[in-house]
Design a protein around this motif. Structure first.
Motif, PDB file in Angstrom:
ATOM      1  N   GLU A  53       1.035  -0.862  -0.009  1.00 51.97           N
ATOM      2  CA  GLU A  53       0.451  -0.070   0.125  1.00 51.97           C
ATOM      3  C   GLU A  53       0.820   1.227  -0.330  1.00 51.97           C
ATOM      4  O   GLU A  53       0.690   2.727  -1.309  1.00 51.97           O
ATOM      5  CB  GLU A  53      -1.222   0.085   1.390  1.00 51.97           C
ATOM      6  N   HIS A  54       1.839   1.099   1.233  1.00 52.59           N
ATOM      7  CA  HIS A  54       3.035   2.424   0.756  1.00 52.59           C
ATOM      8  C   HIS A  54       3.864   2.252  -0.693  1.00 52.59           C
ATOM      9  O   HIS A  54       3.566   4.099  -1.029  1.00 52.59           O
ATOM     10  CB  HIS A  54       4.107   2.302   1.384  1.00 52.59           C
ATOM     11  N   THR A  60       1.385   6.741  -6.758  1.00 48.16           N
ATOM     12  CA  THR A  60       0.444   7.786  -7.287  1.00 48.16           C
ATOM     13  C   THR A  60       0.779   9.071  -7.032  1.00 48.16           C
ATOM     14  O   THR A  60       0.529  10.027  -7.401  1.00 48.16           O
ATOM     15  CB  THR A  60      -0.910   7.141  -5.849  1.00 48.16           C
ATOM     16  N   HIS A  61       2.002   8.916  -5.759  1.00 48.45           N
ATOM     17  CA  HIS A  61       2.382  10.429  -5.689  1.00 48.45           C
ATOM     18  C   HIS A  61       2.659  11.181  -7.287  1.00 48.45           C
ATOM     19  O   HIS A  61       3.739  12.202  -7.859  1.00 48.45           O
ATOM     20  CB  HIS A  61       2.886  10.742  -5.209  1.00 48.45           C
ATOM     21  N   GLU A  62       3.846   9.825  -7.784  1.00 47.50           N
ATOM     22  CA  GLU A  62       4.886  10.043  -8.479  1.00 47.50           C
ATOM     23  C   GLU A  62       3.674  10.268 -10.186  1.00 47.50           C
ATOM     24  O   GLU A  62       3.992  11.441 -10.371  1.00 47.50           O
ATOM     25  CB  GLU A  62       5.619   8.817  -8.853  1.00 47.50           C
ATOM     26  N   LEU A  78      -7.336  14.816 -16.027  1.00 47.28           N
ATOM     27  CA  LEU A  78      -8.498  14.867 -15.849  1.00 47.28           C
ATOM     28  C   LEU A  78      -8.752  13.389 -15.851  1.00 47.28           C
ATOM     29  O   LEU A  78      -9.366  12.571 -14.676  1.00 47.28           O
ATOM     30  CB  LEU A  78      -9.622  14.619 -16.155  1.00 47.28           C
ATOM     31  N   GLU A  79      -8.414  12.137 -17.089  1.00 50.32           N
ATOM     32  CA  GLU A  79      -8.631  10.931 -17.488  1.00 50.32           C
ATOM     33  C   GLU A  79      -7.271  10.144 -16.272  1.00 50.32           C
ATOM     34  O   GLU A  79      -7.837   9.386 -15.388  1.00 50.32           O
ATOM     35  CB  GLU A  79      -8.453  10.154 -18.895  1.00 50.32           C
ATOM     36  N   ILE A  80      -6.057  10.953 -16.649  1.00 52.25           N
ATOM     37  CA  ILE A  80      -4.693  10.120 -15.510  1.00 52.25           C
ATOM     38  C   ILE A  80      -5.035  10.308 -13.817  1.00 52.25           C
ATOM     39  O   ILE A  80      -4.854   9.387 -13.273  1.00 52.25           O
ATOM     40  CB  ILE A  80      -3.865  10.978 -15.982  1.00 52.25           C
ATOM     41  N   SER A  81      -5.785  11.488 -13.615  1.00 52.75           N
ATOM     42  CA  SER A  81      -5.981  11.803 -12.325  1.00 52.75           C
ATOM     43  C   SER A  81      -6.654  10.880 -11.781  1.00 52.75           C
ATOM     44  O   SER A  81      -6.971  10.019 -10.799  1.00 52.75           O
ATOM     45  CB  SER A  81      -6.722  12.693 -12.292  1.00 52.75           C
ATOM     46  N   ARG A  82      -7.854  10.891 -12.541  1.00 57.61           N
ATOM     47  CA  ARG A  82      -9.333   9.852 -12.303  1.00 57.61           C
ATOM     48  C   ARG A  82      -8.520   8.364 -11.734  1.00 57.61           C
ATOM     49  O   ARG A  82      -9.518   7.572 -10.831  1.00 57.61           O
ATOM     50  CB  ARG A  82     -10.338  10.140 -13.591  1.00 57.61           C
ATOM     51  N   LEU A  83      -8.078   7.518 -12.980  1.00 61.92           N
ATOM     52  CA  LEU A  83      -7.446   6.335 -12.808  1.00 61.92           C
ATOM     53  C   LEU A  83      -6.526   6.226 -11.581  1.00 61.92           C
ATOM     54  O   LEU A  83      -6.738   5.014 -11.435  1.00 61.92           O
ATOM     55  CB  LEU A  83      -7.139   6.564 -14.713  1.00 61.92           C
ATOM     56  N   ASP A  88      -5.775   3.613  -6.307  1.00 63.58           N
ATOM     57  CA  ASP A  88      -5.134   4.109  -5.519  1.00 63.58           C
ATOM     58  C   ASP A  88      -6.158   3.404  -4.102  1.00 63.58           C
ATOM     59  O   ASP A  88      -6.053   2.276  -3.329  1.00 63.58           O
ATOM     60  CB  ASP A  88      -5.130   5.146  -4.843  1.00 63.58           C
ATOM     61  N   ASP A  89      -7.530   3.894  -4.057  1.00 64.52           N
ATOM     62  CA  ASP A  89      -8.633   2.795  -3.456  1.00 64.52           C
ATOM     63  C   ASP A  89      -8.800   1.715  -3.554  1.00 64.52           C
ATOM     64  O   ASP A  89      -9.142   1.789  -2.236  1.00 64.52           O
ATOM     65  CB  ASP A  89     -10.091   3.848  -4.271  1.00 64.52           C
ATOM     66  N   VAL A  90      -8.895   1.211  -5.220  1.00 66.21           N
ATOM     67  CA  VAL A  90      -8.797  -0.608  -4.661  1.00 66.21           C
ATOM     68  C   VAL A  90      -7.567  -1.111  -3.489  1.00 66.21           C
ATOM     69  O   VAL A  90      -7.903  -1.407  -2.887  1.00 66.21           O
ATOM     70  CB  VAL A  90      -8.495  -0.841  -5.722  1.00 66.21           C
ATOM     71  N   LEU A  91      -6.583  -0.596  -3.957  1.00 71.86           N
ATOM     72  CA  LEU A  91      -5.449  -0.859  -2.825  1.00 71.86           C
ATOM     73  C   LEU A  91      -5.791  -0.578  -1.504  1.00 71.86           C
ATOM     74  O   LEU A  91      -5.091  -1.211  -0.055  1.00 71.86           O
ATOM     75  CB  LEU A  91      -3.877  -0.289  -3.237  1.00 71.86           C
ATOM     76  N   ASP A  92      -6.251   0.642  -1.484  1.00 71.72           N
ATOM     77  CA  ASP A  92      -6.530   1.105   0.070  1.00 71.72           C
ATOM     78  C   ASP A  92      -7.585   0.212   0.839  1.00 71.72           C
ATOM     79  O   ASP A  92      -7.590  -0.223   2.204  1.00 71.72           O
ATOM     80  CB  ASP A  92      -7.212   2.422  -0.273  1.00 71.72           C
ATOM     81  N   TYR A  93      -8.577   0.018   0.007  1.00 76.46           N
ATOM     82  CA  TYR A  93      -9.986  -0.944   0.506  1.00 76.46           C
ATOM     83  C   TYR A  93      -9.199  -2.506   1.007  1.00 76.46           C
ATOM     84  O   TYR A  93      -9.912  -3.316   1.748  1.00 76.46           O
ATOM     85  CB  TYR A  93     -10.970  -1.036  -0.295  1.00 76.46           C
ATOM     86  N   ILE A  94      -7.941  -2.576  -0.460  1.00 71.83           N
ATOM     87  CA  ILE A  94      -7.302  -4.126   0.233  1.00 71.83           C
ATOM     88  C   ILE A  94      -6.312  -4.414   1.066  1.00 71.83           C
ATOM     89  O   ILE A  94      -6.546  -4.670   1.661  1.00 71.83           O
ATOM     90  CB  ILE A  94      -6.572  -5.200  -1.053  1.00 71.83           C
ATOM     91  N   ASP A  95      -5.916  -2.901   1.313  1.00 71.11           N
ATOM     92  CA  ASP A  95      -5.202  -2.836   3.039  1.00 71.11           C
ATOM     93  C   ASP A  95      -6.191  -2.704   3.918  1.00 71.11           C
ATOM     94  O   ASP A  95      -5.899  -2.934   5.254  1.00 71.11           O
ATOM     95  CB  ASP A  95      -3.964  -1.489   3.340  1.00 71.11           C
TER      96      ASP A  95
END
Length: 209
Positions: A53-54, A60-62, A78-83, A88-95
């Motif tokens: 996750e880290h 994501t920051h990069e 905007l597409e790049i930002s949304r994706l 990141d959200d998927v990874l957050d919820y797995i974590d």
């Protein structure tokens, strides 16, 4: 290749970063499934997922840093930002799911948890396939098929949650009910987030095909 792409080289590093991020998501989902099927030691696996996750946060920051200093991008900013945000959200919820399993001190991982983890892993594999597909929009069929399969898996997760919650109300221990409900809902949300990624990929495919 269009005229604009021929005249002005675009920065393709975003595709590399997205594929790296998708790979990390798959790794995290795989470790979550290993955790609940007792193929690995829970605490060490939880820590491995936290480390992934880290790493995902750094990517994501990069992506955002690169977006801020890139004039011509292969996709709309905007597409790049949304994706990036959706992955990141998927990874957050797995974590978050792994964290709840660990912090709540769950010792017996039931079939519902195992089924959720399997659906999450299968969804992330499809998600990874879709992310790889955005390098070329000549053939949108792979992206479309990935989206359809992720949607099917998410519907299965919805049904699984519904039946699981119904069974929880038969338990006599309210604390156990509260813990399991929280875990189940977090696991199901991970599949929702996979579907969000699929929707972003679909929007990108439609816009660029």
């Amino acid at each position: 290749m269009g005229i604009k792409e021929w005249l002005i080289p675009q920065d393709k590093v975003f595709f590399d970063l997205f594929e790296q991020m998708a790979g990390i998501v798959v790794q995290a989902a795989d470790k979550l499934e290993q955790m609940v099927t007792k193929k690995t030691e829970p605490e060490s696996t939880y820590k491995e997922i936290k480390e992934l996750e880290h790493r995902g946060d750094l990517i994501t920051h990069e992506i955002y840093e690169h977006l801020n200093r890139t004039f011509i991008t292969p996709l709309d900013p905007l597409e790049i930002s949304r994706l990036a945000s959706a992955l990141d959200d998927v990874l957050d919820y797995i974590d978050d799911s792994a964290e709840k399993l660990f912090i709540y001190g769950i010792k017996d991982y039931d079939k519902t948890m195992q089924n959720f983890a399997q659906l999450i892993r299968l969804s992330t594999v499809q998600l990874q396939c879709g992310v790889k597909g955005i390098r070329s929009f000549r053939n949108s069929n792979p992206l479309e098929s990935c989206g359809i399969e992720i949607n099917r898996l998410e519907n299965m997760a919805d049904d699984l949650l519904s039946h699981a919650i119904q069974r929880l109300f038969a338990l006599e221990d309210p604390m156990t009910t509260i813990k399991l409900k929280d875990i189940y809902e977090c696991l199901e949300t991970a599949t929702d987030k996979c579907e969000d990624v699929a929707n972003v990929l679909s929007d990108i495919s439609i816009r660029h095909s």
